[in-house]
Design an enzyme around this catalytic site. Structure first.
Site, PDB file in Angstrom:
ATOM      1  N   GLY A  50      16.481  -7.298 -18.708  1.00 14.50           N
ATOM      2  CA  GLY A  50      17.446  -8.112 -17.802  1.00 14.50           C
ATOM      3  C   GLY A  50      17.197  -7.845 -16.438  1.00 14.50           C
ATOM      4  O   GLY A  50      17.864  -8.359 -15.527  1.00 14.50           O
ATOM      5  N   CYS A  51      16.377  -7.248 -16.100  1.00 10.69           N
ATOM      6  CA  CYS A  51      15.847  -6.902 -14.603  1.00 10.69           C
ATOM      7  C   CYS A  51      14.529  -7.892 -14.327  1.00 10.69           C
ATOM      8  O   CYS A  51      13.657  -7.825 -15.248  1.00 10.69           O
ATOM      9  CB  CYS A  51      15.667  -5.382 -14.373  1.00 10.69           C
ATOM     10  N   GLU A  52      14.551  -8.544 -13.232  1.00 10.64           N
ATOM     11  CA  GLU A  52      13.365  -9.181 -12.885  1.00 10.64           C
ATOM     12  C   GLU A  52      12.368  -8.069 -12.420  1.00 10.64           C
ATOM     13  O   GLU A  52      11.120  -8.587 -12.841  1.00 10.64           O
ATOM     14  CB  GLU A  52      13.639 -10.243 -11.638  1.00 10.64           C
TER      15      GLU A  52
END
Length: 136
Positions: A50-52
């Site tokens: 869920g993190c770029e």
């Protein structure tokens, strides 16, 4: 809820900054304080989805309290992680779930500068912390 001493130190430092440029510099300095993770800890099982940017989160329980370590390949995100970690340092699972992360970054004067993707990333880190501490 009383702030851990490092969190109070961060709050004092950030509220003393007159503008975003100084806060950004301070944020990167805080990121340099993160204890580096070794290669074994930078595995997929510790990766926050869920993190770029790439973010890894390691947790262990010591004397009934959770100790988290984190790292990222992005400098600003490392600073945000460092500030999150000092805020939740030493809390048990129940207290951890009561921490208002958005409010914490507002207190630091950083909430308006958080892009939606960084905000989503921090929420993903927090969700992973909750899942790691569930049942404790």
């Amino acid at each position: 809820m009383t702030l851990p001493s490092a969190a109070q130190e961060a709050l004092d430092a950030f509220t003393a900054c007159p503008g975003w440029e100084q806060r950004a510099r301070l944020l990167m300095q805080w990121g340099e304080r993160l204890e580096p993770l070794d290669e074994a800890e930078r595995r997929d099982a510790n990766r926050v989805t869920g993190c770029e940017s790439q973010v890894w989160l390691v947790a262990e329980q010591m004397d009934g309290r959770w100790v988290f370590r984190a790292s990222s390949d992005a400098r600003l995100l490392r600073g945000l992680l460092a500030l999150l970690l000092v805020r939740i340092d030493g809390l048990d699972g129940k207290l951890l779930s009561q921490v208002d992360v958005v409010g914490w970054f507002e207190q630091l004067g950083l909430s308006r500068q958080l892009s939606p993707s960084r905000s989503n990333g921090l929420n993903a880190v927090l969700q992973q912390m909750h899942s790691l501490t569930a049942g404790s």
